[in-house]
Scaffold this active site. Structure first.
Site, PDB file in Angstrom:
ATOM      1  N   GLN A 257      44.869  25.583  86.279  1.00  0.00           N
ATOM      2  CA  GLN A 257      44.944  24.837  85.016  1.00  0.00           C
ATOM      3  C   GLN A 257      44.274  25.584  83.865  1.00  0.00           C
ATOM      4  O   GLN A 257      44.604  25.360  82.701  1.00  0.00           O
ATOM      5  CB  GLN A 257      44.289  23.450  85.147  1.00  0.00           C
ATOM      6  CG  GLN A 257      45.008  22.498  86.090  1.00  0.00           C
ATOM      7  CD  GLN A 257      44.331  22.476  87.444  1.00  0.00           C
ATOM      8  OE1 GLN A 257      43.887  23.507  87.944  1.00  0.00           O
ATOM      9  NE2 GLN A 257      44.250  21.314  88.062  1.00  0.00           N
TER      10      GLN A 257
ATOM     11  N   ASP B  19      35.495  14.418  85.907  1.00  0.00           N
ATOM     12  CA  ASP B  19      36.351  13.336  86.396  1.00  0.00           C
ATOM     13  C   ASP B  19      35.553  12.087  86.719  1.00  0.00           C
ATOM     14  O   ASP B  19      36.101  10.994  86.803  1.00  0.00           O
ATOM     15  CB  ASP B  19      37.121  13.799  87.634  1.00  0.00           C
ATOM     16  CG  ASP B  19      38.008  14.976  87.268  1.00  0.00           C
ATOM     17  OD1 ASP B  19      37.493  16.112  87.236  1.00  0.00           O
ATOM     18  OD2 ASP B  19      39.187  14.755  86.966  1.00  0.00           O
TER      19      ASP B  19
ATOM     20  N   ARG C 108      47.786  14.866  84.017  1.00  0.00           N
ATOM     21  CA  ARG C 108      46.582  15.075  84.812  1.00  0.00           C
ATOM     22  C   ARG C 108      45.412  15.166  83.838  1.00  0.00           C
ATOM     23  O   ARG C 108      45.606  15.176  82.628  1.00  0.00           O
ATOM     24  CB  ARG C 108      46.678  16.291  85.748  1.00  0.00           C
ATOM     25  CG  ARG C 108      47.471  17.454  85.316  1.00  0.00           C
ATOM     26  CD  ARG C 108      46.940  18.186  84.116  1.00  0.00           C
ATOM     27  NE  ARG C 108      45.553  18.613  84.320  1.00  0.00           N
ATOM     28  CZ  ARG C 108      44.734  18.953  83.357  1.00  0.00           C
ATOM     29  NH1 ARG C 108      45.130  18.934  82.084  1.00  0.00           N
ATOM     30  NH2 ARG C 108      43.494  19.329  83.609  1.00  0.00           N
ATOM     31  N   GLY C 109      44.190  15.246  84.396  1.00  0.00           N
ATOM     32  CA  GLY C 109      43.009  15.172  83.544  1.00  0.00           C
ATOM     33  C   GLY C 109      42.573  13.707  83.494  1.00  0.00           C
ATOM     34  O   GLY C 109      43.412  12.808  83.279  1.00  0.00           O
ATOM     35  N   ALA C 110      41.284  13.470  83.714  1.00  0.00           N
ATOM     36  CA  ALA C 110      40.811  12.093  83.918  1.00  0.00           C
ATOM     37  C   ALA C 110      41.218  11.115  82.803  1.00  0.00           C
ATOM     38  O   ALA C 110      41.792  10.054  83.085  1.00  0.00           O
ATOM     39  CB  ALA C 110      39.301  12.114  84.111  1.00  0.00           C
TER      40      ALA C 110
ATOM     41  N   LYS D 171      36.389  19.691  88.579  1.00  0.00           N
ATOM     42  CA  LYS D 171      37.294  20.572  89.328  1.00  0.00           C
ATOM     43  C   LYS D 171      36.513  21.542  90.223  1.00  0.00           C
ATOM     44  O   LYS D 171      35.474  22.068  89.839  1.00  0.00           O
ATOM     45  CB  LYS D 171      38.159  21.333  88.315  1.00  0.00           C
ATOM     46  CG  LYS D 171      39.192  22.257  88.881  1.00  0.00           C
ATOM     47  CD  LYS D 171      40.155  21.603  89.846  1.00  0.00           C
ATOM     48  CE  LYS D 171      40.883  20.402  89.275  1.00  0.00           C
ATOM     49  NZ  LYS D 171      41.833  19.786  90.237  1.00  0.00           N
TER      50      LYS D 171
END
Ligand code: MRU
Length: 371
Positions: free
Chosen positions: A202, A243, A53-55, A254
């Protein structure tokens, strides 16, 4: 970055040259588990299930996913199917579409026999470029921390961050945390307030883990604490990741980031956003109206997972049975609340002219695709 002293990336080509390794981020912070992706379906599942995950990391994982698909079948139809499958995994981070476009461009005009090799080469470049971009933005952002440190006579610079935009959200080096790591490695005293970042936590699970691995002093705070800290002069700078940034500088990140930006503006705390340029979407202007906001499963809000005293990992329900919950994963911070964008080409203003001036070749792409 290092895990237990060993240099580690979040995604890599396995030594057999046939598959891709990832860290299963759903297991952190209590277990460090790696997984092997062998097929398009594995890659799509890893992104949708947030094992990666994470752009920027989503983009790199999608790039390797295209390679895994083309190894099995290098036809035009399978390329199209792979890109459509991967694009459908998560809607908000633009790095996913950017990486798929890059992969399609790298293979489309080649004979089928060459496509898999070309896809693997481009996926590797996308991963390496992400690391280089993040290291460069880390150097630019470090100057902001240095300037604050110079005014604080050796007292730690307090950085507030939201969610995880560290190396786990990227291939390596991080976005929001890249300036922090660069400053820490240069010997500056830095301390990070990490928002826990409900619903998936997160910040509490990933940001705290990776800062701890690197030896950066940090404190996890409940999401609602930032405003209070800012009112009492306990935050010198907010740095978050993103993102998607639009052509006019609106920042999607987020859920909860917008509230931090409001509190920062009210308290004259600088609010910066760290990003590699593939996170800029020059096709969109008005972030609020145009960026698709992912809504995820209600269970992410209704349930929480953690370690029990005797070391078991348990998931428990935290709302009454049958409670309706909403789970918007992202929000948009308007450009007017953003002090600056920390990119690989320097710290720039969050507006159309500055973005176009810093990345003229990307604006050109927009004009071409509108023609
Ligand atoms: O849902 P996630 O964990 O993929 O979301 C990631 C974020 O929103 C990060 O905070 C971030 O800034 C984007 S990745 C650098």
């Amino acid at each position: 970055m290092k895990v237990n002293g060993k240099p580690t990336r979040t995604i890599w080509l396995q030594s057999d040259g046939e598959s891709v390794g990832i860290i299963d981020q759903t297991q952190l912070p209590h277990r460090f588990v790696t997984l092997t992706l062998e097929t398009l379906a594995d890659a799509a599942q890893a992104i949708a299930g947030m094992q990666v995950r994470g752009a920027p990391l989503i983009g790199a994982a999608a790039a390797y996913g295209v390679w895994l698909a083309l190894r099995e079948d290098a036809s035009d139809e399978n390329l199209e199917r792979a890109c459509a499958t991967l694009l459908a995994t998560r809607p908000t981070a633009i790095n996913l579409k950017w990486a798929l476009d890059e992969m399609a461009a790298a293979v489309r005009n080649r004979p089928r026999s060459e496509r898999a090799a070309a896809a693997l080469a481009r996926a590797g470049e996308i991963a390496d470029e992400d690391v280089a971009n993040n290291q460069a933005l880390g150097r630019h952002g470090c100057k902001l921390i240095e300037e604050i440190a110079a005014r604080k006579n050796g007292k730690p610079v307090n950085v507030l961050t939201h969610c995880n935009a560290g190396w786990l959200a990227t291939v390596d080096a991080g976005t929001a945390l890249a300036p922090v790591y660069t400053a820490h490695d240069a010997g500056l005293a830095v301390h990070v307030f990490a928002d826990e970042t409900r619903p998936r936590n997160q910040g509490a699970s990933l940001t705290a883990w990776e800062l701890g691995q690197h030896g950066v002093p940090h404190t996890v705070i409940p999401d609602n604490t930032g405003g209070h800290l800012m009112q009492h002069g306990m935050v010198d700078i907010v740095i978050v990741g993103t993102d998607r940034v639009t052509a006019q500088g609106d920042v999607c990140n987020k859920i909860g980031t917008y509230l931090k930006a409001l509190a920062a503006a009210d308290n004259d705390v600088p609010f910066y956003v760290g990003l590699p340029s593939p996170t800029i979407d020059f096709m969109l202007s008005d972030g609020l109206a145009e960026i698709p906001i992912e809504q995820r499963a209600p269970a992410e809000v209704a349930m929480m997972t953690g370690k029990t005293k005797d070391g078991r990992i348990e998931t428990v329900q935290v709302v009454p049975d049958g409670t309706a919950v909403a789970n918007y994963a992202f929000d948009v911070t308007p450009a007017r609340l953003v002090t600056g964008l920390i990119t690989e080409r320097g710290v720039i203003a969050a507006n159309r002219a500055a973005l176009a001036q810093a990345f003229p070749e990307r604006v050109g792409n927009r004009l071409q695709s509108n023609a």
